[in-house]
Write an enzyme that holds these catalytic residues in place. Sequence first.
Site, mmCIF file in Angstrom:
data_model
loop_
_atom_site.group_PDB
_atom_site.id
_atom_site.type_symbol
_atom_site.label_atom_id
_atom_site.label_comp_id
_atom_site.label_asym_id
_atom_site.label_seq_id
_atom_site.Cartn_x
_atom_site.Cartn_y
_atom_site.Cartn_z
ATOM 1 N N ASP A 1 -8.344 8.162 8.635
ATOM 2 C CA ASP A 1 -8.393 7.648 7.269
ATOM 3 C C ASP A 1 -9.286 6.409 7.199
ATOM 4 O OD1 ASP A 1 -7.873 7.640 4.564
ATOM 5 O OD2 ASP A 1 -5.900 6.706 4.736
ATOM 6 N N VAL B 1 2.995 -5.386 3.315
ATOM 7 C CA VAL B 1 2.497 -6.211 4.426
ATOM 8 C C VAL B 1 2.866 -7.672 4.180
ATOM 9 C CG1 VAL B 1 0.458 -6.906 5.747
ATOM 10 C CG2 VAL B 1 0.570 -4.612 4.761
ATOM 11 N N GLY C 1 0.846 -1.194 0.000
ATOM 12 C CA GLY C 1 0.000 0.000 0.000
ATOM 13 C C GLY C 1 0.876 1.237 0.000
HETATM 14 P P1 AMP Z 1 -2.291 -2.256 3.063
HETATM 15 O O1 AMP Z 1 -0.896 -1.857 2.711
HETATM 16 O O2 AMP Z 1 -2.667 -1.856 4.476
HETATM 17 O O3 AMP Z 1 -3.289 -1.815 2.040
HETATM 18 O O4 AMP Z 1 -2.330 -3.851 3.075
HETATM 19 C C1 AMP Z 1 -2.002 -4.631 1.939
HETATM 20 C C2 AMP Z 1 -2.694 -5.976 2.049
HETATM 21 O O5 AMP Z 1 -2.237 -6.693 3.183
HETATM 22 C C3 AMP Z 1 -4.209 -5.838 2.216
HETATM 23 O O6 AMP Z 1 -4.863 -5.976 1.008
HETATM 24 C C4 AMP Z 1 -4.597 -6.955 3.163
HETATM 25 O O7 AMP Z 1 -5.109 -8.044 2.431
HETATM 26 C C5 AMP Z 1 -3.312 -7.386 3.819
HETATM 27 N N1 AMP Z 1 -3.303 -7.050 5.262
HETATM 28 C C6 AMP Z 1 -3.079 -5.829 5.818
HETATM 29 N N2 AMP Z 1 -3.133 -5.895 7.162
HETATM 30 C C7 AMP Z 1 -3.405 -7.188 7.469
HETATM 31 C C8 AMP Z 1 -3.599 -7.908 8.702
HETATM 32 N N3 AMP Z 1 -3.507 -7.308 9.897
HETATM 33 N N4 AMP Z 1 -3.880 -9.235 8.627
HETATM 34 C C9 AMP Z 1 -3.965 -9.856 7.418
HETATM 35 N N5 AMP Z 1 -3.790 -9.239 6.227
HETATM 36 C C10 AMP Z 1 -3.516 -7.924 6.255
#
Ligand code: AMP
Length: 226
Positions: A132, A26, A21
């Site tokens: 956000d 992640v 993101g």
């Molecule tokens: P983000 O950078 O926050 O958009 O996260 C990227 C991807 O990681 C998301 O699409 C989620 O599927 C996965 N993700 C983020 N946080 C978690 C979490 N705490 N547990 C499992 N998957 C996560």
Amino acid sequence: MQLSVGDNLGRYEIKAELGSGGMGTVYEAIDSTLQRKVAIKVLKPNALADSDGVERFNREAKAIAGLSHPNIISLYDFAEHDDAHYAVMEYADGTTLDECVESVNRDRAIEIAIGMANGLSAAHEGGIIHRDIKPANILLTKDGTPKLTDFGLARQETADHGQTQVGAVLGTIDYMPPEQLRDATAVDARSDLYSLAATLYQMVTGKSPRTVSYTHLRAHETRHDL
Ligand code: AMP
């Protein structure tokens, strides 16, 4: 810092990359000490902007770590490795609301919104504003529980993107209330409620709560087509 399956980050062993993101990547990982699955967000080198940003996040992380609520992803740890900062979080097996927002029916939309309102209520009581709230920051576990994620990180992202400057709004703005679009420092708990309402609007209507006019904002020009 790019990590591969099998790499170790402190006591955490990387098992899979889950996605990327604005703030970083992640990973799914195993905490080798406690033998439990965790999610690790490795922040981009400039994600916290400077040492002030790191200090601000460290300060806020303490408040976030104190939050214990079924509708909030718990923050377990915040650490540094080879100049990279990473947040270790509760692992939620499921999807983000963003990925399925089109297929949510009305009853489910209300259920998700109530869960988010409960989570936000606990955060606000602890003096923490998310800043956000949007479908991409709502994780839906396999048993259907909605969980808010990216507390604190969202705040950093807001600060990083210079949203305190009028007319220089970047980042996700579709869910933001007019006062936050004008001045990111002017937000309080009510701003999160506005963003939650915008998210509910999208779940119920299938339409994005898109901002009508968002470049070179002036007070009288800021409005949403809700
Ligand atoms: P983000 O950078 O926050 O958009 O996260 C990227 C991807 O990681 C998301 O699409 C989620 O599927 C996965 N993700 C983020 N946080 C978690 C979490 N705490 N547990 C499992 N998957 C996560």
